[in-house]
Design an enzyme around this catalytic site. Structure first.
Site, PDB file in Angstrom:
ATOM      1  N   HIS A   1       0.850  -1.184   0.000  1.00 15.57           N
ATOM      2  CA  HIS A   1       0.000   0.000   0.000  1.00 15.57           C
ATOM      3  C   HIS A   1       0.891   1.241   0.000  1.00 15.57           C
ATOM      4  O   HIS A   1       2.078   1.170   0.327  1.00 15.57           O
ATOM      5  CB  HIS A   1      -0.927  -0.001   1.212  1.00 15.57           C
ATOM      6  CG  HIS A   1      -1.883  -1.157   1.210  1.00 15.57           C
ATOM      7  ND1 HIS A   1      -2.814  -1.355   0.216  1.00 15.57           N
ATOM      8  CD2 HIS A   1      -2.043  -2.186   2.069  1.00 15.57           C
ATOM      9  CE1 HIS A   1      -3.507  -2.450   0.457  1.00 15.57           C
ATOM     10  NE2 HIS A   1      -3.052  -2.981   1.580  1.00 15.57           N
ATOM     11  N   SER A   2       0.299   2.386  -0.353  1.00 19.64           N
ATOM     12  CA  SER A   2       1.123   3.595  -0.384  1.00 19.64           C
ATOM     13  C   SER A   2       1.738   3.867   0.981  1.00 19.64           C
ATOM     14  O   SER A   2       2.869   4.348   1.067  1.00 19.64           O
ATOM     15  CB  SER A   2       0.302   4.795  -0.865  1.00 19.64           C
ATOM     16  OG  SER A   2      -0.842   4.983  -0.046  1.00 19.64           O
ATOM     17  N   GLU A   3       0.998   3.573   2.066  1.00 17.38           N
ATOM     18  CA  GLU A   3       1.568   3.592   3.414  1.00 17.38           C
ATOM     19  C   GLU A   3       0.976   2.481   4.261  1.00 17.38           C
ATOM     20  O   GLU A   3      -0.193   2.113   4.094  1.00 17.38           O
ATOM     21  CB  GLU A   3       1.327   4.934   4.132  1.00 17.38           C
ATOM     22  CG  GLU A   3       2.366   6.004   3.845  1.00 17.38           C
ATOM     23  CD  GLU A   3       2.013   6.844   2.645  1.00 17.38           C
ATOM     24  OE1 GLU A   3       2.850   7.656   2.213  1.00 17.38           O
ATOM     25  OE2 GLU A   3       0.890   6.686   2.121  1.00 17.38           O
ATOM     26  N   THR A   4       1.810   1.981   5.159  1.00 17.32           N
ATOM     27  CA  THR A   4       1.361   1.062   6.205  1.00 17.32           C
ATOM     28  C   THR A   4       1.722   1.689   7.543  1.00 17.32           C
ATOM     29  O   THR A   4       2.840   2.183   7.731  1.00 17.32           O
ATOM     30  CB  THR A   4       2.015  -0.318   6.066  1.00 17.32           C
ATOM     31  OG1 THR A   4       1.564  -0.922   4.846  1.00 17.32           O
ATOM     32  CG2 THR A   4       1.643  -1.232   7.227  1.00 17.32           C
ATOM     33  N   HIS A  38      -3.870   9.462   5.655  1.00 14.61           N
ATOM     34  CA  HIS A  38      -4.853   8.390   5.462  1.00 14.61           C
ATOM     35  C   HIS A  38      -4.548   7.173   6.326  1.00 14.61           C
ATOM     36  O   HIS A  38      -5.468   6.498   6.809  1.00 14.61           O
ATOM     37  CB  HIS A  38      -4.956   8.010   3.979  1.00 14.61           C
ATOM     38  CG  HIS A  38      -3.924   7.055   3.485  1.00 14.61           C
ATOM     39  ND1 HIS A  38      -2.650   7.445   3.164  1.00 14.61           N
ATOM     40  CD2 HIS A  38      -3.989   5.716   3.255  1.00 14.61           C
ATOM     41  CE1 HIS A  38      -1.970   6.395   2.743  1.00 14.61           C
ATOM     42  NE2 HIS A  38      -2.750   5.329   2.786  1.00 14.61           N
TER      43      HIS A  38
END
Length: 262
Positions: A42-45, A74
């Site tokens: 994902h773009s961030e975890t 997010h």
């Protein structure tokens, strides 16, 4: 370890921005967290320590598939959603407070990021074909480009190899809104940190909120803004500028919960 996937800044599954959330009983080694983030893709975890005293802010860190980042909206929203809404987090950007509202929205208290006007670097114009750059500005973590129309924002197909040469972790492209109830539209590209396009970006709205509050001549009595991030998945962010802080509001939907085995 419990792990989740949450779609943020949306009230519908498979919309908004998906984030990984991993609940830790104790702080974890950075290399391991980076490997997990690369695996989840994902773009961030987000990695949050939930094993400490309940009355203290919970340590929270965010990783893209390739690097740690100092602020992520997010994935913070996703983490607060998993933990019940009202939370305080201890992060590289200070203590971040999340408040749950009865209508299902969660508000995050974030630092504002004032963007200062700059001359657009050559790689920026080359990386955004079809974009008319009206103004460019630089914030703490992203370069902002205001363009001539929302249609240009929606239609742009970036040259990611060129945008990766822009000396900033991310590039925001934005314009005035083109439909009722939307003050501005935006898209965010971050190939330099392994995220070609971020679907909905909370931290970018720390910059967009102050930029558009000034452009739209909102004063202290009317600082509420609504932004649409016009990616393929799309999402809505509500904002309220309060001095050096900005309240970012969004909804979230859990789409997966499971157990991390490594």
């Amino acid at each position: 370890m419990r792990a989740f996937v949450v779609d943020s800044f949306t009230d519908s599954a498979f919309r908004g921005n998906p984030a990984g959330v991993v609940l830790l009983d104790a702080p974890a080694e950075a290399g391991w967290m980076q490997s997990v983030a690369a695996e989840l893709r994902h773009s961030e975890t987000a990695f949050v320590v939930v094993g400490g005293p309940e009355d203290e802010p919970k340590p929270l860190r965010w990783f893209t598939p390739s690097t740690e980042v100092p602020l992520c909206g997010h994935a913070t929203l996703a983490t607060a959603h998993v933990l019940g809404g009202a939370q305080r987090f201890d992060t590289r950007s200070g203590v971040l407070t999340c408040t749950a509202h009865t209508d299902g929205w969660i508000e995050m208290d974030f630092p504002v990021d004032h963007a200062e006007p700059v001359e657009p670097p050559e790689a920026l114009a080359a990386g955004l074909p079809g974009i008319t750059i009206e103004e460019a500005a630089e914030g703490e973590t992203k370069v902002l480009v205001q363009t001539a129309s929302a249609a240009q924002v929606r239609a742009v197909r970036p040259d990611f190899s060129m945008l990766a040469d822009v000396p900033s972790p991310g590039v925001i492209v934005t314009a005035r809104g083109d439909r009722p109830g939307i003050d501005f539209v935006s898209r965010v590209f971050a190939p330099r940190v392994g995220v070609p396009e971020d679907p909905v970006t909370g931290s970018a709205h720390c910059t967009l909120a102050t930029w558009w509050a000034a452009k739209l001549k909102r004063d202290e009595r009317d600082t509420t803004l609504v932004g649409e991030q016009a990616s393929e998945r799309g999402g809505i962010v509500q904002m309220a500028v309060r001095g050096h802080r900005v309240g970012l509001r969004g909804k979230a939907v859990t789409v997966l919960r499971g157990e991390l085995l490594v």
